[in-house]
Design an enzyme around this catalytic site. Structure first.
Site, PDB file in Angstrom:
ATOM      1  N   ARG A  54       0.810  -1.228   0.000  1.00 57.80           N
ATOM      2  CA  ARG A  54       0.000   0.000   0.000  1.00 57.80           C
ATOM      3  C   ARG A  54       0.834   1.264   0.000  1.00 57.80           C
ATOM      4  O   ARG A  54       0.616   2.173  -0.814  1.00 57.80           O
ATOM      5  CB  ARG A  54      -0.915   0.034   1.239  1.00 57.80           C
ATOM      6  CG  ARG A  54      -2.145  -0.808   1.120  1.00 57.80           C
ATOM      7  CD  ARG A  54      -2.534  -1.336   2.482  1.00 57.80           C
ATOM      8  NE  ARG A  54      -1.621  -2.413   2.800  1.00 57.80           N
ATOM      9  CZ  ARG A  54      -1.891  -3.683   2.526  1.00 57.80           C
ATOM     10  NH1 ARG A  54      -3.052  -4.027   2.056  1.00 57.80           N
ATOM     11  NH2 ARG A  54      -0.988  -4.619   2.750  1.00 57.80           N
ATOM     12  N   THR A  55       1.781   1.356   0.928  1.00 56.53           N
ATOM     13  CA  THR A  55       2.491   2.628   1.112  1.00 56.53           C
ATOM     14  C   THR A  55       3.384   2.923  -0.086  1.00 56.53           C
ATOM     15  O   THR A  55       3.386   4.047  -0.613  1.00 56.53           O
ATOM     16  CB  THR A  55       3.308   2.581   2.416  1.00 56.53           C
ATOM     17  OG1 THR A  55       2.471   2.063   3.451  1.00 56.53           O
ATOM     18  CG2 THR A  55       3.788   3.960   2.807  1.00 56.53           C
ATOM     19  N   LYS A  82      25.233  -5.154   0.031  1.00 58.92           N
ATOM     20  CA  LYS A  82      26.697  -5.342   0.028  1.00 58.92           C
ATOM     21  C   LYS A  82      27.323  -4.721   1.263  1.00 58.92           C
ATOM     22  O   LYS A  82      28.533  -4.589   1.360  1.00 58.92           O
ATOM     23  CB  LYS A  82      27.293  -4.678  -1.220  1.00 58.92           C
ATOM     24  CG  LYS A  82      26.771  -5.221  -2.528  1.00 58.92           C
ATOM     25  CD  LYS A  82      27.358  -4.418  -3.691  1.00 58.92           C
ATOM     26  CE  LYS A  82      26.580  -4.631  -4.966  1.00 58.92           C
ATOM     27  NZ  LYS A  82      26.798  -3.547  -5.934  1.00 58.92           N
ATOM     28  N   ARG A 104      11.014   3.934   4.127  1.00 53.44           N
ATOM     29  CA  ARG A 104      10.524   2.937   5.085  1.00 53.44           C
ATOM     30  C   ARG A 104      11.732   2.162   5.579  1.00 53.44           C
ATOM     31  O   ARG A 104      12.584   1.743   4.780  1.00 53.44           O
ATOM     32  CB  ARG A 104       9.510   1.990   4.461  1.00 53.44           C
ATOM     33  CG  ARG A 104       9.208   0.804   5.374  1.00 53.44           C
ATOM     34  CD  ARG A 104       8.023   0.010   4.947  1.00 53.44           C
ATOM     35  NE  ARG A 104       6.789   0.732   5.207  1.00 53.44           N
ATOM     36  CZ  ARG A 104       5.577   0.175   5.132  1.00 53.44           C
ATOM     37  NH1 ARG A 104       5.452  -1.100   4.820  1.00 53.44           N
ATOM     38  NH2 ARG A 104       4.495   0.879   5.367  1.00 53.44           N
ATOM     39  N   HIS A 132       4.230   5.976  11.696  1.00 49.46           N
ATOM     40  CA  HIS A 132       3.789   5.792  10.307  1.00 49.46           C
ATOM     41  C   HIS A 132       2.801   6.952  10.057  1.00 49.46           C
ATOM     42  O   HIS A 132       1.588   6.755  10.011  1.00 49.46           O
ATOM     43  CB  HIS A 132       3.123   4.424  10.159  1.00 49.46           C
ATOM     44  CG  HIS A 132       2.897   3.966   8.749  1.00 49.46           C
ATOM     45  ND1 HIS A 132       3.073   4.782   7.643  1.00 49.46           N
ATOM     46  CD2 HIS A 132       2.494   2.756   8.255  1.00 49.46           C
ATOM     47  CE1 HIS A 132       2.783   4.092   6.550  1.00 49.46           C
ATOM     48  NE2 HIS A 132       2.440   2.862   6.890  1.00 49.46           N
TER      49      HIS A 132
HETATM   50  N1   CP Z   1      -0.592  -0.137   5.912  1.00 50.73           N
HETATM   51  C1   CP Z   1       0.622  -0.336   5.363  1.00 50.73           C
HETATM   52  O1   CP Z   1       1.598   0.357   5.721  1.00 50.73           O
HETATM   53  O2   CP Z   1       0.674  -1.300   4.419  1.00 50.73           O
HETATM   54  P1   CP Z   1       1.974  -1.734   3.582  1.00 50.73           P
HETATM   55  O3   CP Z   1       2.914  -2.384   4.555  1.00 50.73           O
HETATM   56  O4   CP Z   1       1.471  -2.661   2.515  1.00 50.73           O
HETATM   57  O5   CP Z   1       2.579  -0.478   3.012  1.00 50.73           O
END
Ligand code: CP
Length: 318
Positions: A54-55, A82, A104, A132
Site C-alpha cells: 500500500r504505502t 553489500k 521505510r 507511520h
Molecule cells: N498499511 C501499510 O503500511 O501497508 P503496507 O505495509 O502494505 O505499506
C-alpha cells in the site's frame, strides 16, 4: 520542519491542513484524467528497506499523478545488501539531488537519521515501531469523510478503539498521537504482553479485555499481529488470539450500531479480523483507507515540496 518524520512533529492545525489539502486530491483521483503538473520537473525517490504494498504503491502513484519523476529503490536489490551503511546510502541519495525522499525502514529513528543528512524533505513511510504518519493521516481522512456522511466533522469526543499488537505498532502510535491531538476519546486494547509499558504516558484508556474496550465505540481499528517483530516468550497461536482478540461479527455487536471498522492492512484474516467483518460493505472502511492513502500522500508531497518550487512553505500559514 522540512520533513514529515512523525505526527509528533505536527500541531493540530497542520494535521487538519493536510486533511483539507487532501480533499482536492480525493476528487481528482475519482476523475478519469488523474494527472496534474504540480510537481513537474521534481524527482522523488521512494527508498524502501522493508516490504510494502500500500504505502510504496500509493506514494509512487501520488508522485506520478502530481507530475513528478518517481524512482523506487528496493533495499533488497541495492548496495545495502553489500554492506553499505545507512548514512552512506543517504549521502548517495542526496548527491542525486532528489527533491523529496520517502523512506521505510525496520529501525525506529532511521528516517530521522537520514532526514538530518539530506537537503530535501524526507517523508516517513514507517520506521520500526516508531511512527507511520501518513497512515494516521489517511485513517483520519477516512474517519472524517465517514463522520461527514453522518452530519459531523468533529473528532472531539469520537470514541475510537485501537486493538491488537499495540507494542509493535507504529500505526497505533501515530494514530494515538493524531487522534488525541484532535480531541478524540482513544482506547487501546492488547494482550498484556503486547501492551507498551509506557502506555500510561499517552492520553488513552488501556484495556486488556477486548469486549470492554469496544463497548459502544464509534470506530474499531484492528491491527495486524506482527509476528516478524515478535521475540520472547509470548507468541500466541492464531486460534488463541482470535478467541480473545479477534474482531468477529458477534463481538462487533458490542460497538455502537453505526460503528466503522478499520484495518491498515495487510490483514491476517481469521486472526485479528474475520473475513465477514473485513468485507462488510456498510461497516468496513478498509478499501476506503487505501483510496485515502493516495490522496494523503499527494497532499504531503505537494505541501512538503513547496519550498523547492519557490512557494512559501506551510510555516508561513501559522
Ligand atoms: N498499511 C501499510 O503500511 O501497508 P503496507 O505495509 O502494505 O505499506
Amino acid at each position: 520542519h522540512k520533513d514529515l518524520t512523525g505526527i509528533s512533529d505536527l500541531p493540530p492545525w497542520q494535521i487538519l491542513y493536510l486533511l483539507d489539502e487532501a480533499e482536492q486530491w480525493v476528487a481528482l483521483n475519482r476523475q478519469r484524467n488523474k494527472h496534474v503538473d504540480v510537481l513537474a520537473g521534481l524527482t522523488i525517490i521512494n527508498a524502501f528497506f522493508e516490504n510494502s504494498t500500500r504505502t510504496l504503491l500509493s506514494f509512487e502513484i501520488a508522485g506520478k499523478r502530481l507530475g513528478a519523476d518517481v524512482v523506487n529503490m528496493h533495499a533488497a536489490q541495492s548496495s545495502v545488501k553489500k554492506g553499505e551503511t545507512l548514512i552512506d546510502t543517504a549521502t548517495t541519495l542526496n548527491a542525486m539531488r532528489a527533491d523529496a525522499i520517502v523512506i521505510r525502514h525496520a529501525s525506529s529513528g532511521a528516517v530521522r537519521l537520514i532526514a538530518d543528512k539530506v537537503d530535501c524533505p524526507v517523508l516517513n513511510a514507517g520506521d520500526g515501531r516508531h511512527e507511520h504518519p501518513t497512515q494516521a493521516l489517511l485513517d483520519a481522512l477516512t474517519m472524517r469523510q465517514w463522520m461527514r456522511s453522518r452530519g459531523s466533522e468533529e473528532f472531539t469526543g469520537l470514541k475510537v478503539a485501537i486493538c491488537g499488537d499495540i507494542l509493535h505498532s507504529r500505526v497505533a502510535r501515530s494514530n494515538v498521537l493524531l487522534l488525541t491531538a484532535l480531541g478524540a476519546d482513544v482506547r487501546v486494547c492488547a494482550p498484556p504482553a503486547l501492551m507498551p509499558a509506557a502506555i500510561e504516558q499517552m492520553r488513552v484508556s488501556a484495556y486488556t479485555n477486548f469486549d470492554e474496550a469496544i463497548d459502544d465505540v464509534d470506530v474499531v481499528m484492528m491491527l495486524r499481529l506482527q509476528n516478524e517483530r515478535m521475540s520472547g516468550p509470548f507468541i500466541p497461536s492464531a486460534r488463541e488470539y482470535r478467541h480473545l482478540y479477534g474482531l468477529t461479527q458477534t463481538r462487533l455487536k458490542r460497538a455502537a450500531p453505526h460503528a466503522l471498522v478499520m484495518h491498515p492492512g495487510p490483514m491476517n484474516r481469521g486472526v485479528e479480523i474475520d473475513s465477514d467483518v473485513a468485507d462488510h460493505l456498510e461497516r468496513s472502511a478498509i478499501t476506503t483507507q487505501v483510496e485515502m492513502g493516495v490522496a494523503i500522500r499527494m497532499a504531503c508531497l505537494d505541501v512538503l515540496t513547496r519550498r523547492a518550487r519557490g512557494i512559501e512553505g506551510w510555516e508561513a500559514l501559522s
